[in-house]
Enzyme design. Sequence first.
Site, PDB file in Angstrom:
ATOM      1  N   GLY A  15      -3.775   4.441  -5.130  1.00  0.00           N
ATOM      2  CA  GLY A  15      -2.649   4.938  -5.930  1.00  0.00           C
ATOM      3  C   GLY A  15      -1.670   5.845  -5.209  1.00  0.00           C
ATOM      4  N   SER A  16      -1.538   5.698  -3.881  1.00  0.00           N
ATOM      5  CA  SER A  16      -0.566   6.582  -3.218  1.00  0.00           C
ATOM      6  C   SER A  16       0.871   6.201  -3.567  1.00  0.00           C
ATOM      7  CB  SER A  16      -0.783   6.597  -1.700  1.00  0.00           C
ATOM      8  OG  SER A  16      -0.412   5.376  -1.125  1.00  0.00           O
ATOM      9  N   MET A  93      -4.537  -5.495  -7.356  1.00  0.00           N
ATOM     10  CA  MET A  93      -5.168  -6.516  -6.497  1.00  0.00           C
ATOM     11  C   MET A  93      -5.457  -7.834  -7.222  1.00  0.00           C
ATOM     12  SD  MET A  93      -5.092  -5.108  -3.648  1.00  0.00           S
ATOM     13  CE  MET A  93      -6.095  -6.222  -2.660  1.00  0.00           C
ATOM     14  N   ASN A 110       6.784  -5.631  -7.009  1.00  0.00           N
ATOM     15  CA  ASN A 110       5.563  -5.386  -6.232  1.00  0.00           C
ATOM     16  C   ASN A 110       5.967  -4.776  -4.895  1.00  0.00           C
ATOM     17  OD1 ASN A 110       2.771  -5.666  -5.417  1.00  0.00           O
ATOM     18  ND2 ASN A 110       3.406  -7.415  -4.166  1.00  0.00           N
ATOM     19  N   HIS A 112       4.757  -4.715  -0.874  1.00  0.00           N
ATOM     20  CA  HIS A 112       3.895  -5.413   0.081  1.00  0.00           C
ATOM     21  C   HIS A 112       4.120  -4.792   1.461  1.00  0.00           C
ATOM     22  CE1 HIS A 112       1.594  -8.763   1.713  1.00  0.00           C
ATOM     23  NE2 HIS A 112       2.470  -8.794   2.709  1.00  0.00           N
ATOM     24  N   THR A 144       7.447 -13.345  -8.547  1.00  0.00           N
ATOM     25  CA  THR A 144       7.643 -14.709  -9.065  1.00  0.00           C
ATOM     26  C   THR A 144       6.296 -15.417  -8.898  1.00  0.00           C
ATOM     27  OG1 THR A 144       8.399 -15.400  -6.878  1.00  0.00           O
ATOM     28  CG2 THR A 144      10.118 -14.782  -8.450  1.00  0.00           C
ATOM     29  N   ASP A 148       4.063 -13.156  -3.125  1.00  0.00           N
ATOM     30  CA  ASP A 148       4.828 -12.465  -2.074  1.00  0.00           C
ATOM     31  C   ASP A 148       6.097 -13.216  -1.669  1.00  0.00           C
ATOM     32  OD1 ASP A 148       2.841 -10.503  -2.035  1.00  0.00           O
ATOM     33  OD2 ASP A 148       1.764 -11.416  -0.368  1.00  0.00           O
ATOM     34  N   GLN A 176       6.667   4.697   4.737  1.00  0.00           N
ATOM     35  CA  GLN A 176       7.921   4.055   4.322  1.00  0.00           C
ATOM     36  C   GLN A 176       7.801   3.459   2.924  1.00  0.00           C
ATOM     37  OE1 GLN A 176      10.647   4.575   6.110  1.00  0.00           O
ATOM     38  NE2 GLN A 176       9.216   5.771   7.368  1.00  0.00           N
ATOM     39  N   GLU A 177       6.594   3.007   2.565  1.00  0.00           N
ATOM     40  CA  GLU A 177       6.400   2.482   1.204  1.00  0.00           C
ATOM     41  C   GLU A 177       6.747   3.547   0.171  1.00  0.00           C
ATOM     42  OE1 GLU A 177       2.760   0.330   0.330  1.00  0.00           O
ATOM     43  OE2 GLU A 177       2.387   0.019   2.455  1.00  0.00           O
TER      44      GLU A 177
HETATM   45  C1  GRF Z   1      -0.126  -0.609  -0.248  1.00  0.00           C
HETATM   46  O1  GRF Z   1      -0.148  -0.774   1.132  1.00  0.00           O
HETATM   47  C2  GRF Z   1       0.708  -1.686  -0.899  1.00  0.00           C
HETATM   48  O2  GRF Z   1       1.775  -2.109  -0.117  1.00  0.00           O
HETATM   49  C3  GRF Z   1      -0.281  -2.811  -1.062  1.00  0.00           C
HETATM   50  O3  GRF Z   1      -1.491  -2.178  -1.392  1.00  0.00           O
HETATM   51  C4  GRF Z   1      -1.484  -0.845  -0.878  1.00  0.00           C
HETATM   52  C5  GRF Z   1      -1.720   0.050  -2.045  1.00  0.00           C
HETATM   53  O4  GRF Z   1      -1.835   1.389  -1.656  1.00  0.00           O
HETATM   54  N1  GRF Z   1       0.174  -3.771  -2.040  1.00  0.00           N
HETATM   55  P1  GRF Z   1      -1.853   2.533  -2.744  1.00  0.00           P
HETATM   56  O5  GRF Z   1      -2.960   2.177  -3.727  1.00  0.00           O
HETATM   57  O6  GRF Z   1      -0.513   2.582  -3.407  1.00  0.00           O
HETATM   58  O7  GRF Z   1      -2.179   3.780  -1.972  1.00  0.00           O
END
Ligand code: GRF
Length: 208
Positions: A15-16, A93, A110, A112, A144, A148, A176-177
């Site tokens: 959950g980061s 997941m 989403n 990725h 969609t 991915d 970066q996410e």
């Molecule tokens: C992240 O790397 C995201 O891109 C992928 O799963 C990971 C989830 O990380 N889909 P978190 O649970 O948000 O820390």
Amino acid sequence: MAGNLNLAVLISGRGSNLKALIQACKNPDFPARIDIVVSSRADASGLRHASEAGLEHAVVARGLYSDREAFERALNNALRERQINLICLAGFMHILSRDFIAAWEGRIINIHPSLLPRHKGLDPHASVLESADTKSGCTVHLVTPEMDAGPVIVQREVPVYEDDTRQTLAARVLEQEHIAYPEAVRRIAGGGIKPHDLLDANSRSDYN
Ligand code: GRF
């Protein structure tokens, strides 16, 4: 869909990215709020971010349902009464069915950890290292039915170094996410990204 958005954040683990969205929503200028967090696992450590932030959260445990249809029905039950504008998959997941995605068309995004369309699927960091790519990054995209493969909303790049391991690369991308996900929500809320236009362009390109 522009305007202040009501989000549902779906997680399965750490959950980061949820935490990054929670942080973003604390900014009074941020054009979204998290209405509910749903975890597909009762033991997801990310649930603690939801409780610490005082957010409503629910567990719809995939393991309790015999098939995907029943699981998705339970997910829909948790979401449908809530005026959700946007579902944010954040480390969720499970592959959602065509029917579920159609019911929420243009309203599921989403994140990725690669520069899509490169390195779809599980373990993209290993695949980046095997390919000897010199850059990687993350992508927020519309969901969609093809995994991915939905239209890109935001991408952010990082360099890949020769001595990188999956762990060092994943950590660099994850930073970066945490910027990209709030940015994607902001762009949709601001109207700069119009999900349905992206979907139209995407399906048109199928015929070109
Ligand atoms: C992240 O790397 C995201 O891109 C992928 O799963 C990971 C989830 O990380 N889909 P978190 O649970 O948000 O820390």
